[in-house]
Scaffold this motif. Structure first.
Motif, mmCIF file in Angstrom:
data_model
loop_
_atom_site.group_PDB
_atom_site.id
_atom_site.type_symbol
_atom_site.label_atom_id
_atom_site.label_comp_id
_atom_site.label_asym_id
_atom_site.label_seq_id
_atom_site.Cartn_x
_atom_site.Cartn_y
_atom_site.Cartn_z
ATOM 1 N N THR A 2 0.858 -1.189 0.000
ATOM 2 C CA THR A 2 0.000 0.000 0.000
ATOM 3 C C THR A 2 0.887 1.229 0.000
ATOM 4 N N TYR A 3 0.272 2.406 -0.011
ATOM 5 C CA TYR A 3 1.016 3.651 0.078
ATOM 6 C C TYR A 3 0.174 4.666 0.838
ATOM 7 N N CYS A 4 0.746 5.225 1.895
ATOM 8 C CA CYS A 4 0.070 6.226 2.716
ATOM 9 C C CYS A 4 1.010 7.400 2.955
ATOM 10 N N ILE A 5 0.434 8.598 3.021
ATOM 11 C CA ILE A 5 1.192 9.827 3.244
ATOM 12 C C ILE A 5 0.527 10.618 4.360
ATOM 13 N N GLY A 6 1.330 11.117 5.291
ATOM 14 C CA GLY A 6 0.871 12.051 6.300
ATOM 15 C C GLY A 6 1.728 13.301 6.254
ATOM 16 N N ILE A 7 1.122 14.471 6.235
ATOM 17 C CA ILE A 7 1.850 15.736 6.111
ATOM 18 C C ILE A 7 1.431 16.663 7.245
ATOM 19 N N ARG A 8 2.427 17.194 7.969
ATOM 20 C CA ARG A 8 2.168 18.148 9.052
ATOM 21 C C ARG A 8 2.664 19.522 8.635
ATOM 22 N N VAL A 14 -2.524 16.857 6.397
ATOM 23 C CA VAL A 14 -3.061 16.210 5.202
ATOM 24 C C VAL A 14 -2.738 14.725 5.280
ATOM 25 N N PHE A 15 -3.740 13.890 5.020
ATOM 26 C CA PHE A 15 -3.548 12.443 5.029
ATOM 27 C C PHE A 15 -4.108 11.866 3.729
ATOM 28 N N LEU A 16 -3.379 10.918 3.145
ATOM 29 C CA LEU A 16 -3.822 10.267 1.914
ATOM 30 C C LEU A 16 -3.415 8.804 1.960
ATOM 31 N N SER A 17 -4.335 7.917 1.588
ATOM 32 C CA SER A 17 -4.026 6.483 1.578
ATOM 33 C C SER A 17 -4.704 5.816 0.395
ATOM 34 N N ASP A 18 -4.071 4.759 -0.115
ATOM 35 C CA ASP A 18 -4.719 3.952 -1.139
ATOM 36 C C ASP A 18 -5.501 2.836 -0.448
ATOM 37 N N SER A 19 -5.991 1.863 -1.218
ATOM 38 C CA SER A 19 -6.818 0.823 -0.601
ATOM 39 C C SER A 19 -6.541 -0.561 -1.159
ATOM 40 N N ARG A 20 -5.402 -0.739 -1.818
ATOM 41 C CA ARG A 20 -5.141 -2.041 -2.423
ATOM 42 C C ARG A 20 -4.404 -2.957 -1.453
ATOM 43 N N THR A 21 -4.865 -4.183 -1.386
ATOM 44 C CA THR A 21 -4.187 -5.236 -0.626
ATOM 45 C C THR A 21 -4.068 -6.447 -1.528
ATOM 46 N N ASN A 22 -2.880 -7.016 -1.598
ATOM 47 C CA ASN A 22 -2.727 -8.187 -2.458
ATOM 48 C C ASN A 22 -1.916 -9.272 -1.768
ATOM 49 N N PHE A 31 -9.188 -2.738 0.739
ATOM 50 C CA PHE A 31 -9.379 -2.501 2.170
ATOM 51 C C PHE A 31 -8.879 -1.093 2.467
ATOM 52 N N ARG A 32 -9.698 -0.289 3.090
ATOM 53 C CA ARG A 32 -9.311 1.084 3.355
ATOM 54 C C ARG A 32 -8.331 1.138 4.519
ATOM 55 N N LYS A 33 -7.341 2.016 4.422
ATOM 56 C CA LYS A 33 -6.212 2.060 5.354
ATOM 57 C C LYS A 33 -6.270 3.243 6.317
ATOM 58 N N MET A 34 -7.331 4.040 6.259
ATOM 59 C CA MET A 34 -7.436 5.232 7.085
ATOM 60 C C MET A 34 -8.536 5.062 8.125
ATOM 61 N N LEU A 191 1.985 -1.700 -9.398
ATOM 62 C CA LEU A 191 0.642 -2.276 -9.449
ATOM 63 C C LEU A 191 0.118 -2.688 -8.078
ATOM 64 N N SER A 192 0.986 -2.715 -7.061
ATOM 65 C CA SER A 192 0.534 -3.123 -5.731
ATOM 66 C C SER A 192 -0.130 -1.984 -4.966
ATOM 67 N N VAL A 193 -0.227 -0.806 -5.596
ATOM 68 C CA VAL A 193 -0.927 0.343 -5.024
ATOM 69 C C VAL A 193 -2.091 0.661 -5.951
ATOM 70 N N GLY A 194 -3.285 0.878 -5.383
ATOM 71 C CA GLY A 194 -4.426 1.068 -6.264
ATOM 72 C C GLY A 194 -5.554 1.880 -5.663
ATOM 73 N N LEU A 195 -6.422 2.349 -6.548
ATOM 74 C CA LEU A 195 -7.631 3.078 -6.172
ATOM 75 C C LEU A 195 -8.643 2.126 -5.538
ATOM 76 N N PRO A 196 -9.618 2.692 -4.779
ATOM 77 C CA PRO A 196 -9.848 4.115 -4.482
ATOM 78 C C PRO A 196 -8.891 4.656 -3.418
ATOM 79 N N LEU A 197 -8.826 5.983 -3.343
ATOM 80 C CA LEU A 197 -7.989 6.681 -2.379
ATOM 81 C C LEU A 197 -8.868 7.377 -1.341
#
Length: 274
Positions: A2-8, A14-22, A31-34, A191-197
């Protein structure tokens, strides 16, 4: 993966996460990560998770009830009564260690590493916003002015734009745009990172947010980010001069180093480079 970003930032988080699990090329799931923990006018916290899905789901479930004993004269510490984000992340670390105690031996026996990393940030009334990167052992580090963002998961493709753009004074909307460009770069290359975000923006001192959106492949803003970023990158690339090898009248010749000689060539069996 997956890929997640947190910005202070000075203005907020700001928080952003993808939802792909493989679990292989033919077992891809969403699966949502937030997770968002909000108590109006008192505290606002966000948890992003990457790594083994069973571990992160267990940690999230336990976190809502996890307690740290503070002695007979004080109530146990939870994320709901913590007076600082430091205390709240201590509770998160305790939840990670509890899951390790419960599942770690079984996972090890099955040849599976205890792998989970998390970004935990927010604000509790009475103190400034804070954000932490939490490791598999339950230990953590805190974001600073010098390092104002954290990434977990497949971070390498999206890191260059964050390094070049973000500073503590970056406006929130600009930071959200930067995070989406970072995610788009990662989606393009892995390809291991995917929508929705899931995208969330929190403004300092509000202790709540309505700026939350789930982004799928039909989202017009993200479609614009995807097409515009690719086009502008090509334009910038094409605007850079090609290398000039002979050192002639070029503004920026590809000249030989004054310190190092070019690599030697091997032309017969007995030749040696050194």
């Amino acid at each position: 993966m997956t890929y997640c970003i947190g910005i202070r930032l000075n203005a907020g988080l700001v928080f952003l996460s993808d939802s792909r699990t493989n679990a292989g090329i033919d077992q891809i799931s969403t699966f949502r990560k937030m997770m968002v923990y909000e108590k109006a006018d008192d505290r606002f916290m966000v948890l992003l998770s990457a790594g083994n899905l069973s571990i992160s789901q267990s940690v999230r479930e336990i976190l809502q009830l996890e307690k740290i004993d503070r002695g007979p004269d004080q109530p146990a510490l939870t994320i709901w009564n913590a007076e600082s984000m430091f205390d709240a992340v201590r509770v998160l670390g305790a939840a990670v260690r509890r899951v390790y105690q419960q599942d770690g031996p079984s996972l090890k026996a099955a040849g599976i590493d205890f792998n989970a990393s998390m970004i935990f940030g927010g604000q509790i009334k009475g103190e400034a916003m804070r954000m932490f990167l939490v490791y598999s052992a339950g230990n953590f580090i805190e974001a600073t002015r010098e390092t104002c963002f954290f990434q977990v998961g497949e971070s390498k493709y999206g890191k260059p734009i964050l390094d070049r753009v973000l500073t503590p004074s970056t406006p929130l909307d600009e930071a959200a745009k930067c995070a989406l460009v970072s995610m788009d770069s990662t989606l393009k290359s892995n390809l291991s990172v995917g929508l929705p975000l899931d995208l969330l923006v929190y403004r300092e001192g509000s202790f709540r947010t309505e700026q939350m959106v789930c982004i799928d492949d039909q989202n017009p803003y993200f479609q614009m980010i995807h097409s515009t970023w690719g086009q502008r990158l090509r334009e910038v690339f094409e605007g850079i001069a090609d290398p000039v090898w002979d050192g002639s009248a070029a503004e920026h010749p590809l000249q030989a180093s004054a310190r190092y000689a070019p690599m030697g060539k091997i032309s017969k069996p007995e030749d040696r480079i050194v």
